[in-house]
Design a protein around this motif. Structure first.
Motif, PDB file in Angstrom:
ATOM      1  N   THR A 134      -4.530  18.578  -7.670  1.00 51.09           N
ATOM      2  CA  THR A 134      -5.123  19.870  -7.998  1.00 51.09           C
ATOM      3  C   THR A 134      -6.150  20.250  -6.937  1.00 51.09           C
ATOM      4  N   VAL A 135      -6.672  21.469  -7.039  1.00 51.73           N
ATOM      5  CA  VAL A 135      -7.558  22.013  -6.006  1.00 51.73           C
ATOM      6  C   VAL A 135      -8.871  21.231  -5.937  1.00 51.73           C
ATOM      7  N   GLY A 136      -9.437  21.209  -4.725  1.00 52.93           N
ATOM      8  CA  GLY A 136     -10.779  20.687  -4.533  1.00 52.93           C
ATOM      9  C   GLY A 136     -10.910  19.194  -4.464  1.00 52.93           C
ATOM     10  N   LEU A 137      -9.823  18.474  -4.195  1.00 47.71           N
ATOM     11  CA  LEU A 137      -9.894  17.017  -4.151  1.00 47.71           C
ATOM     12  C   LEU A 137      -9.929  16.463  -2.719  1.00 47.71           C
ATOM     13  N   GLY A 138      -9.870  17.348  -1.720  1.00 48.66           N
ATOM     14  CA  GLY A 138     -10.001  16.901  -0.340  1.00 48.66           C
ATOM     15  C   GLY A 138      -8.699  16.703   0.404  1.00 48.66           C
ATOM     16  N   LYS A 139      -7.615  17.278  -0.091  1.00 49.55           N
ATOM     17  CA  LYS A 139      -6.318  17.092   0.574  1.00 49.55           C
ATOM     18  C   LYS A 139      -6.316  17.680   1.979  1.00 49.55           C
ATOM     19  N   THR A 140      -6.787  18.928   2.108  1.00 48.56           N
ATOM     20  CA  THR A 140      -6.834  19.559   3.425  1.00 48.56           C
ATOM     21  C   THR A 140      -7.807  18.826   4.336  1.00 48.56           C
ATOM     22  N   HIS A 141      -8.945  18.433   3.801  1.00 48.40           N
ATOM     23  CA  HIS A 141      -9.947  17.698   4.574  1.00 48.40           C
ATOM     24  C   HIS A 141      -9.325  16.452   5.212  1.00 48.40           C
ATOM     25  N   LEU A 142      -8.610  15.686   4.418  1.00 43.82           N
ATOM     26  CA  LEU A 142      -8.046  14.439   4.930  1.00 43.82           C
ATOM     27  C   LEU A 142      -6.825  14.676   5.816  1.00 43.82           C
ATOM     28  N   ALA A 143      -6.074  15.740   5.572  1.00 45.68           N
ATOM     29  CA  ALA A 143      -4.956  16.062   6.457  1.00 45.68           C
ATOM     30  C   ALA A 143      -5.472  16.384   7.853  1.00 45.68           C
ATOM     31  N   VAL A 144      -6.539  17.171   7.928  1.00 48.97           N
ATOM     32  CA  VAL A 144      -7.140  17.484   9.231  1.00 48.97           C
ATOM     33  C   VAL A 144      -7.800  16.237   9.818  1.00 48.97           C
ATOM     34  N   GLY A 145      -8.372  15.400   8.951  1.00 49.87           N
ATOM     35  CA  GLY A 145      -8.919  14.129   9.431  1.00 49.87           C
ATOM     36  C   GLY A 145      -7.851  13.279  10.087  1.00 49.87           C
ATOM     37  N   MET A 146      -6.644  13.282   9.538  1.00 47.36           N
ATOM     38  CA  MET A 146      -5.535  12.555  10.156  1.00 47.36           C
ATOM     39  C   MET A 146      -5.206  13.122  11.529  1.00 47.36           C
ATOM     40  N   LEU A 147      -5.214  14.438  11.624  1.00 49.87           N
ATOM     41  CA  LEU A 147      -4.949  15.115  12.894  1.00 49.87           C
ATOM     42  C   LEU A 147      -5.890  14.598  13.980  1.00 49.87           C
ATOM     43  N   TYR A 148      -7.194  14.631  13.687  1.00 50.42           N
ATOM     44  CA  TYR A 148      -8.170  14.221  14.697  1.00 50.42           C
ATOM     45  C   TYR A 148      -8.155  12.715  14.933  1.00 50.42           C
ATOM     46  N   ASP A 149      -7.851  11.941  13.914  1.00 54.20           N
ATOM     47  CA  ASP A 149      -7.759  10.493  14.091  1.00 54.20           C
ATOM     48  C   ASP A 149      -6.639  10.159  15.079  1.00 54.20           C
ATOM     49  N   ILE A 150      -5.500  10.837  14.942  1.00 54.69           N
ATOM     50  CA  ILE A 150      -4.380  10.631  15.854  1.00 54.69           C
ATOM     51  C   ILE A 150      -4.782  11.005  17.277  1.00 54.69           C
ATOM     52  N   LEU A 151      -5.388  12.176  17.436  1.00 51.88           N
ATOM     53  CA  LEU A 151      -5.768  12.645  18.769  1.00 51.88           C
ATOM     54  C   LEU A 151      -6.804  11.743  19.422  1.00 51.88           C
ATOM     55  N   GLU A 152      -7.848  11.403  18.677  1.00 45.29           N
ATOM     56  CA  GLU A 152      -8.971  10.687  19.272  1.00 45.29           C
ATOM     57  C   GLU A 152      -8.647   9.232  19.574  1.00 45.29           C
ATOM     58  N   LYS A 153      -7.847   8.585  18.727  1.00 44.89           N
ATOM     59  CA  LYS A 153      -7.509   7.179  18.966  1.00 44.89           C
ATOM     60  C   LYS A 153      -6.574   7.010  20.163  1.00 44.89           C
ATOM     61  N   THR A 154      -5.863   8.054  20.522  1.00 43.98           N
ATOM     62  CA  THR A 154      -4.911   7.980  21.641  1.00 43.98           C
ATOM     63  C   THR A 154      -5.432   8.710  22.878  1.00 43.98           C
ATOM     64  N   ASN A 155      -6.704   9.134  22.850  1.00 39.75           N
ATOM     65  CA  ASN A 155      -7.257   9.951  23.929  1.00 39.75           C
ATOM     66  C   ASN A 155      -6.403  11.194  24.184  1.00 39.75           C
ATOM     67  N   TYR A 156      -5.834  11.722  23.090  1.00 33.46           N
ATOM     68  CA  TYR A 156      -5.089  12.983  23.088  1.00 33.46           C
ATOM     69  C   TYR A 156      -3.733  12.892  23.792  1.00 33.46           C
ATOM     70  N   GLN A 157      -3.325  11.710  24.226  1.00 33.45           N
ATOM     71  CA  GLN A 157      -2.098  11.561  24.998  1.00 33.45           C
ATOM     72  C   GLN A 157      -0.989  10.959  24.147  1.00 33.45           C
ATOM     73  N   HIS A 158       0.116  11.675  24.039  1.00 37.45           N
ATOM     74  CA  HIS A 158       1.296  11.177  23.335  1.00 37.45           C
ATOM     75  C   HIS A 158       2.000  10.142  24.209  1.00 37.45           C
ATOM     76  N   PRO A 159       2.540   9.068  23.640  1.00 30.38           N
ATOM     77  CA  PRO A 159       3.184   8.041  24.463  1.00 30.38           C
ATOM     78  C   PRO A 159       4.409   8.526  25.220  1.00 30.38           C
ATOM     79  N   ASP A 160       5.053   9.590  24.741  1.00 31.00           N
ATOM     80  CA  ASP A 160       6.289  10.061  25.372  1.00 31.00           C
ATOM     81  C   ASP A 160       6.111  11.266  26.283  1.00 31.00           C
ATOM     82  N   HIS A 161       4.940  11.908  26.241  1.00 33.82           N
ATOM     83  CA  HIS A 161       4.689  13.045  27.135  1.00 33.82           C
ATOM     84  C   HIS A 161       3.188  13.236  27.291  1.00 33.82           C
ATOM     85  N   SER A 162       2.796  14.284  27.977  1.00 33.28           N
ATOM     86  CA  SER A 162       1.400  14.392  28.426  1.00 33.28           C
ATOM     87  C   SER A 162       0.389  14.416  27.286  1.00 33.28           C
ATOM     88  N   VAL A 163       0.561  15.294  26.317  1.00 29.31           N
ATOM     89  CA  VAL A 163      -0.416  15.389  25.224  1.00 29.31           C
ATOM     90  C   VAL A 163       0.298  15.557  23.890  1.00 29.31           C
TER      91      VAL A 163
END
Length: 280
Positions: free
Chosen positions: A137-166
């Motif tokens: 239901t609303v207000g439990l932090g789903k969007t917050h954690l989805a965006v947190g996953m986004l930045y966790d992926i980017l920051e842990k890899t220095n923004y570089q995808h293993p198969d291409h530039s970024v």
């Protein structure tokens, strides 16, 4: 009558006279940061920068002269955030302030979903195709954690995808996509933006699909959802939805839900608890 073009030119001249860019882009929206041309009278050093677009401010004392490795990472960061900003659809820049670190995990359920999202982000970093369905239901932090996953992926890899530039990661607010897709019929500028986003949905490494199922049941919404999931059937999607139980199957049918679940084993979770938005 005020000449708005002259006013805009004068304002831009004032900015360029007093402020400068310094090769660093905003970590929130990807636009260039500006800093005063003058130095801090106490330290004799340049001051921290700020973003005129979304009002992000660098912490005081930020070092503004990066080394070669930092410049490379910054270039990858600029490209990844530029992609995110160009092809995403969202109505509020504030969502991009969300991180795992500022998610308040107090209850056992909040700690459970935070740990789940950290594990799921690592699976994506490791190269797994993931269909992560985050329900509740609303207000439990789903969007917050989805965006947190986004930045966790980017920051842990220095923004570089293993198969291409970024990394090519997009954030799609489902309701915004529906609205803009309708408006595109009568507005060429919106049509170009929507077409660009829909094309990149086919190619992005990760798509966050936020608030899926927030619309009433229509053939139009069903067709757009069907197009989305045909494009992403074997590509990573992080989906948030307020619909639980049979809500999604009733809205979209078994065939589409089957596509959503194809890479969903062990990657989906239901959020529980009370709406925490607005609480101190």
């Amino acid at each position: 009558m005020v000449n708005t073009n002259s006013l805009a030119t004068a304002m831009q001249h004032g900015i360029s006279h007093m402020f400068e860019t310094f090769g660093v882009n905003c970590p929130v929206c990807g636009q260039p940061l500006y800093r005063p041309k003058t130095v801090n009278k106490q330290t004799g050093q340049k001051m921290a920068g700020a973003c005129p677009n979304c009002r992000y401010m660098q912490p005081a004392g930020t070092k503004n002269i990066p080394n070669a490795n930092q410049l490379t990472i910054q270039a990858h960061k600029n490209d990844a955030l530029g992609y995110l900003n160009t092809y995403s659809m969202f109505s509020n820049f504030k969502i991009f302030n969300h991180r795992f670190e500022n998610f308040k995990a107090v209850t056992a359920d909040e700690k459970r979903v935070l740990a789940f999202c950290r594990r799921t982000a690592q699976k994506i970093i490791d190269g797994d195709v993931v269909h992560s369905l985050m329900l509740g239901t609303v207000g439990l932090g789903k969007t917050h954690l989805a965006v947190g996953m986004l930045y966790d992926i980017l920051e842990k890899t220095n923004y570089q995808h293993p198969d291409h530039s970024v990394w090519r990661i997009m954030f799609i607010d489902w309701r915004d996509l529906l609205v803009e897709n309708k408006q595109a019929f009568n507005d060429e500028q919106i049509a170009n933006r929507v077409n660009g986003t829909m094309n990149e949905i086919k190619h992005a490494d990760v798509v966050i699909l936020d608030d899926f199922g927030s619309e009433r049941k229509t053939d139009y919404a069903y067709d757009l959802a069907d197009e989305f999931w045909r494009c992403r059937e074997d590509k990573t999607v992080i989906t948030t939805s307020n619909l639980t139980g049979q809500g999604l199957p009733n809205l979209y049918g078994d065939r589409m839900i089957s596509r959503m679940k194809k890479h969903g084993a062990g990657n989906s979770i239901e959020f529980k608890g009370d709406d925490h938005r607005g609480k101190l």
